[in-house]
Design an enzyme around this catalytic site. Structure first.
Site, PDB file in Angstrom:
ATOM      1  N   GLU A 152      14.698 -49.798  37.272  1.00 49.15           N
ATOM      2  CA  GLU A 152      16.022 -49.527  36.703  1.00 49.15           C
ATOM      3  C   GLU A 152      15.940 -49.159  35.228  1.00 49.15           C
ATOM      4  OE1 GLU A 152      18.076 -53.003  39.444  1.00 49.15           O
ATOM      5  OE2 GLU A 152      18.512 -52.888  37.327  1.00 49.15           O
ATOM      6  N   CYS A 208      17.542 -48.372  27.745  1.00 50.95           N
ATOM      7  CA  CYS A 208      16.777 -49.552  28.111  1.00 50.95           C
ATOM      8  C   CYS A 208      15.893 -49.176  29.289  1.00 50.95           C
ATOM      9  CB  CYS A 208      17.767 -50.652  28.498  1.00 50.95           C
ATOM     10  SG  CYS A 208      16.994 -52.128  29.125  1.00 50.95           S
ATOM     11  N   CYS A 255       8.495 -58.449  38.157  1.00 51.15           N
ATOM     12  CA  CYS A 255       7.991 -59.258  37.040  1.00 51.15           C
ATOM     13  C   CYS A 255       7.395 -60.548  37.586  1.00 51.15           C
ATOM     14  CB  CYS A 255       9.135 -59.585  36.077  1.00 51.15           C
ATOM     15  SG  CYS A 255       8.598 -60.505  34.620  1.00 51.15           S
ATOM     16  N   CYS A 301      11.599 -66.217  35.496  1.00 49.95           N
ATOM     17  CA  CYS A 301      12.679 -66.929  34.797  1.00 49.95           C
ATOM     18  C   CYS A 301      13.819 -67.206  35.785  1.00 49.95           C
ATOM     19  CB  CYS A 301      13.181 -66.122  33.607  1.00 49.95           C
ATOM     20  SG  CYS A 301      11.859 -65.740  32.443  1.00 49.95           S
ATOM     21  N   CYS A 333      17.028 -64.838  36.117  1.00 50.95           N
ATOM     22  CA  CYS A 333      16.827 -63.382  36.061  1.00 50.95           C
ATOM     23  C   CYS A 333      16.666 -62.753  37.444  1.00 50.95           C
ATOM     24  CB  CYS A 333      15.590 -63.090  35.206  1.00 50.95           C
ATOM     25  SG  CYS A 333      15.122 -61.361  35.194  1.00 50.95           S
ATOM     26  N   GLY A 384      10.649 -56.156  34.026  1.00 51.40           N
ATOM     27  CA  GLY A 384       9.257 -56.411  33.669  1.00 51.40           C
ATOM     28  C   GLY A 384       9.067 -57.055  32.314  1.00 51.40           C
ATOM     29  N   GLU A 385       7.870 -57.584  32.125  1.00 53.17           N
ATOM     30  CA  GLU A 385       7.502 -58.209  30.852  1.00 53.17           C
ATOM     31  C   GLU A 385       6.522 -57.265  30.146  1.00 53.17           C
ATOM     32  OE1 GLU A 385       8.120 -60.723  28.693  1.00 53.17           O
ATOM     33  OE2 GLU A 385       6.436 -59.811  27.651  1.00 53.17           O
ATOM     34  N   SER A 443      11.109 -56.366  23.995  1.00 49.36           N
ATOM     35  CA  SER A 443      11.569 -57.720  24.293  1.00 49.36           C
ATOM     36  C   SER A 443      10.547 -58.480  25.124  1.00 49.36           C
ATOM     37  CB  SER A 443      12.897 -57.621  25.053  1.00 49.36           C
ATOM     38  OG  SER A 443      13.339 -58.903  25.424  1.00 49.36           O
ATOM     39  N   SER A 478      12.949 -63.552  23.876  1.00 53.28           N
ATOM     40  CA  SER A 478      13.919 -64.214  24.746  1.00 53.28           C
ATOM     41  C   SER A 478      13.692 -65.709  24.652  1.00 53.28           C
ATOM     42  CB  SER A 478      13.726 -63.735  26.187  1.00 53.28           C
ATOM     43  OG  SER A 478      13.910 -62.338  26.227  1.00 53.28           O
ATOM     44  N   LEU A 479      14.488 -66.363  23.837  1.00 54.46           N
ATOM     45  CA  LEU A 479      14.271 -67.787  23.560  1.00 54.46           C
ATOM     46  C   LEU A 479      15.076 -68.648  24.536  1.00 54.46           C
ATOM     47  CD1 LEU A 479      12.668 -69.516  21.594  1.00 54.46           C
ATOM     48  CD2 LEU A 479      14.641 -69.506  20.065  1.00 54.46           C
ATOM     49  N   HIS A 480      16.363 -68.469  24.558  1.00 54.35           N
ATOM     50  CA  HIS A 480      17.268 -69.086  25.544  1.00 54.35           C
ATOM     51  C   HIS A 480      17.349 -70.601  25.547  1.00 54.35           C
ATOM     52  CE1 HIS A 480      17.576 -65.058  26.922  1.00 54.35           C
ATOM     53  NE2 HIS A 480      16.543 -65.050  27.730  1.00 54.35           N
ATOM     54  N   ASN A 512      24.638 -63.233  32.543  1.00 50.00           N
ATOM     55  CA  ASN A 512      25.170 -62.503  33.698  1.00 50.00           C
ATOM     56  C   ASN A 512      24.971 -63.334  34.945  1.00 50.00           C
ATOM     57  OD1 ASN A 512      25.831 -59.786  32.615  1.00 50.00           O
ATOM     58  ND2 ASN A 512      23.685 -59.881  32.009  1.00 50.00           N
ATOM     59  N   CYS A 529      19.667 -55.741  34.047  1.00 46.88           N
ATOM     60  CA  CYS A 529      18.528 -55.242  34.811  1.00 46.88           C
ATOM     61  C   CYS A 529      18.103 -56.135  35.958  1.00 46.88           C
ATOM     62  CB  CYS A 529      17.364 -54.969  33.875  1.00 46.88           C
ATOM     63  SG  CYS A 529      17.407 -53.248  33.406  1.00 46.88           S
TER      64      CYS A 529
HETATM   65  N1  SAH Z   1      10.722 -59.558  30.176  1.00 50.15           N
HETATM   66  C1  SAH Z   1      11.297 -59.306  28.911  1.00 50.15           C
HETATM   67  C2  SAH Z   1      12.174 -58.084  28.873  1.00 50.15           C
HETATM   68  C3  SAH Z   1      13.016 -57.804  30.075  1.00 50.15           C
HETATM   69  S1  SAH Z   1      14.292 -58.985  30.414  1.00 50.15           S
HETATM   70  C4  SAH Z   1      12.047 -60.522  28.430  1.00 50.15           C
HETATM   71  O1  SAH Z   1      12.235 -61.453  29.199  1.00 50.15           O
HETATM   72  O2  SAH Z   1      12.398 -60.537  27.260  1.00 50.15           O
HETATM   73  C5  SAH Z   1      15.543 -58.420  29.278  1.00 50.15           C
HETATM   74  C6  SAH Z   1      16.456 -59.518  28.746  1.00 50.15           C
HETATM   75  O3  SAH Z   1      17.443 -59.876  29.725  1.00 50.15           O
HETATM   76  C7  SAH Z   1      15.750 -60.806  28.353  1.00 50.15           C
HETATM   77  O4  SAH Z   1      16.227 -61.266  27.112  1.00 50.15           O
HETATM   78  C8  SAH Z   1      16.150 -61.721  29.484  1.00 50.15           C
HETATM   79  O5  SAH Z   1      15.997 -63.045  29.136  1.00 50.15           O
HETATM   80  C9  SAH Z   1      17.570 -61.276  29.729  1.00 50.15           C
HETATM   81  N2  SAH Z   1      18.168 -61.717  30.988  1.00 50.15           N
HETATM   82  C10 SAH Z   1      17.614 -61.779  32.201  1.00 50.15           C
HETATM   83  N3  SAH Z   1      18.489 -62.246  33.115  1.00 50.15           N
HETATM   84  C11 SAH Z   1      19.640 -62.478  32.454  1.00 50.15           C
HETATM   85  C12 SAH Z   1      20.925 -62.959  32.832  1.00 50.15           C
HETATM   86  N4  SAH Z   1      21.198 -63.342  34.087  1.00 50.15           N
HETATM   87  N5  SAH Z   1      21.864 -63.051  31.871  1.00 50.15           N
HETATM   88  C13 SAH Z   1      21.602 -62.682  30.594  1.00 50.15           C
HETATM   89  N6  SAH Z   1      20.426 -62.228  30.174  1.00 50.15           N
HETATM   90  C14 SAH Z   1      19.445 -62.131  31.083  1.00 50.15           C
HETATM   91 FE1  SF4 Z   2      10.572 -61.274  33.668  1.00 43.00          FE
HETATM   92 FE2  SF4 Z   2      12.077 -61.006  31.468  1.00 43.00          FE
HETATM   93 FE3  SF4 Z   2      13.186 -61.490  33.871  1.00 43.00          FE
HETATM   94 FE4  SF4 Z   2      11.796 -63.412  32.677  1.00 43.00          FE
HETATM   95  S1  SF4 Z   2      13.694 -62.482  31.930  1.00 43.00           S
HETATM   96  S2  SF4 Z   2      11.658 -62.819  34.851  1.00 43.00           S
HETATM   97  S3  SF4 Z   2      10.198 -62.235  31.691  1.00 43.00           S
HETATM   98  S4  SF4 Z   2      12.080 -59.655  33.259  1.00 43.00           S
END
Ligand code: SAH
Ligand code: SF4
Length: 345
Positions: A92, A105, A112, A116, A119, A159-160, A191, A214-216, A290, A333
């Protein structure tokens, strides 16, 4: 299969390949030039003799990126692409219009490995790495399809990126090529979920891109529950790498923080986060999480977001709430591929 991917040949190897065909050296530059434009077949290389095009096609392949599906948001014009790669993998990408230009983007892997919990991409598992050509191909194809220039790129799709380090590095080294995409490093964001050893490798290049992390979560207890990578590198190791990175590159780190109701959005979390980030050259991006189908997480309320922002800001941490674009087209994504696969299988 069997044929070699011509886009992964280095310049000297390409030259060797051309010479082996009995063609003059300048043909290698012509081929390289076509590849920078993102062609998907040797037939399109119209300044090469027909015989050479055929010979190339017998020995090599060019990985293609094609549009499988395209959605346009009625709310804000955001465009979401589902692309199909040569081997059928679906990835995507999203095109967003801002006042200062068009931002795209892109994906760096099909799927991936990082898993997480919140995600959609992580839920689908890992398929394979994308090559640098497939990353550039997403941008070239969108530019052609939409008839506008992409001015900013974020490696924040599926992806990462730092788990596909070599191809991402090759992409970054080529992205500012004036004969190719011509996008400067300052217009790129990468990212990562926090692959610490690769952050140090990237740092050594002193690229002027923006590193988003991506700290969260403000502590290992919460982060460990939602991000498996945290078991390998905890928050202390990650934030030390971020401080080192910011000091070495003089670039502000952008922290992504998805606000998940009841998980990481309390006042105590905001205070702890502010304490952790104190004194760092950084910025916090709060994102209302999301919804991902099949997962129990819900986005934080508006009030929680405001309160969290207020606490961080008062403690001197620059904080913004990310505007959500493309809300009607599943622009986050991993969501579209998930749906598409569910519908087609
Ligand atoms: N793998 C990398 C980049 C792709 S993910 C990473 O994790 O940073 C892109 C961003 O979307 C990251 O900040 C990820 O934490 C965030 N993300 C993934 N799922 C999400 C969701 N359900 N709500 C909000 N952000 C989300
Ligand atoms: Fe992979 Fe980024 Fe999604 Fe985590 S948030 S599963 S690192 S794409």
């Amino acid at each position: 299969m069997g044929k070699q991917d011509i886009t992964t040949l280095s310049q000297p190897k390409l030259l060797e390949a051309v010479k082996a065909m009995g063609a003059p050296a300048f043909r290698a530059s012509q081929i390289a030039q076509w590849l920078r434009r993102g062609v998907s077949s040797f037939e399109e290389m119209t300044n090469l003799p027909a015989g050479m095009r055929q010979a190339l096609a017998q020995q090599y392949r060019i990985p293609s990126v094609e549009i499988e599906r395209k959605l346009v948001s009625k709310l804000d014009g955001t465009v979401k692409y589902l692309f199909r790669l040569s081997d059928g993998e679906l990835i995507e990408a999203v095109l967003m219009q801002y006042q200062h230009g068009t931002s795209m983007c892109i994906s760096t892997q099909a799927g991936c490995k990082m898993g997480c919990a919140f995600c959609a991409t992580g839920m689908g598992g890992y398929r394979r790495n994308l090559t640098a050509y497939e990353m550039a191909g997403q941008i070239l194809l969108a530019q052609k399809d939409e008839g506008r220039r992409v001015s900013n790129v974020v490696l924040m799709g599926m992806g990462e990126p730092l788990d596909n380090y070599d191809h991402v590095l090759a992409f970054l080294q080529r992205v500012s090529d004036p004969q190719g995409l011509n996008i400067g490093m300052r217009h790129i964001s990468l990212s990562t979920c926090g692959v610490v050893d690769r952050i140090y490798e990237l740092m050594a290049h002193r690229f002027q891109l923006t590193l988003s992390v991506s700290l969260h979560a403000p502590n290992d207890e919460i982060r460990g529950k939602i991000m498996p990578i945290n078991k390998k590198w905890g928050i202390d190791a990650l934030l030390t790498a971020c401080r080192d990175y910011a000091a070495a590159t003089k670039r502000r780190i952008s922290f992504e923080y998805a606000m998940i109701s009841g998980v990481n959005d309390s006042d105590a979390c905001a205070k702890e986060l502010a304490g952790r980030l104190r004194g760092m050259l950084c910025h916090v991006n709060l994102i209302p999480a999301n919804d991902v189908s099949g997962r129990p997480f819900q986005k934080s309320s508006r009030e929680r977001l405001m309160r969290f922002t207020e606490i961080l800001t008062k403690k001197g941490i620059p904080t913004t709430v990310r505007r959500s674009l493309g809300a009607d087209i599943e622009a986050a994504c991993g969501q579209l591929r998930g749906k598409h696969t569910a519908v087609s299988s």
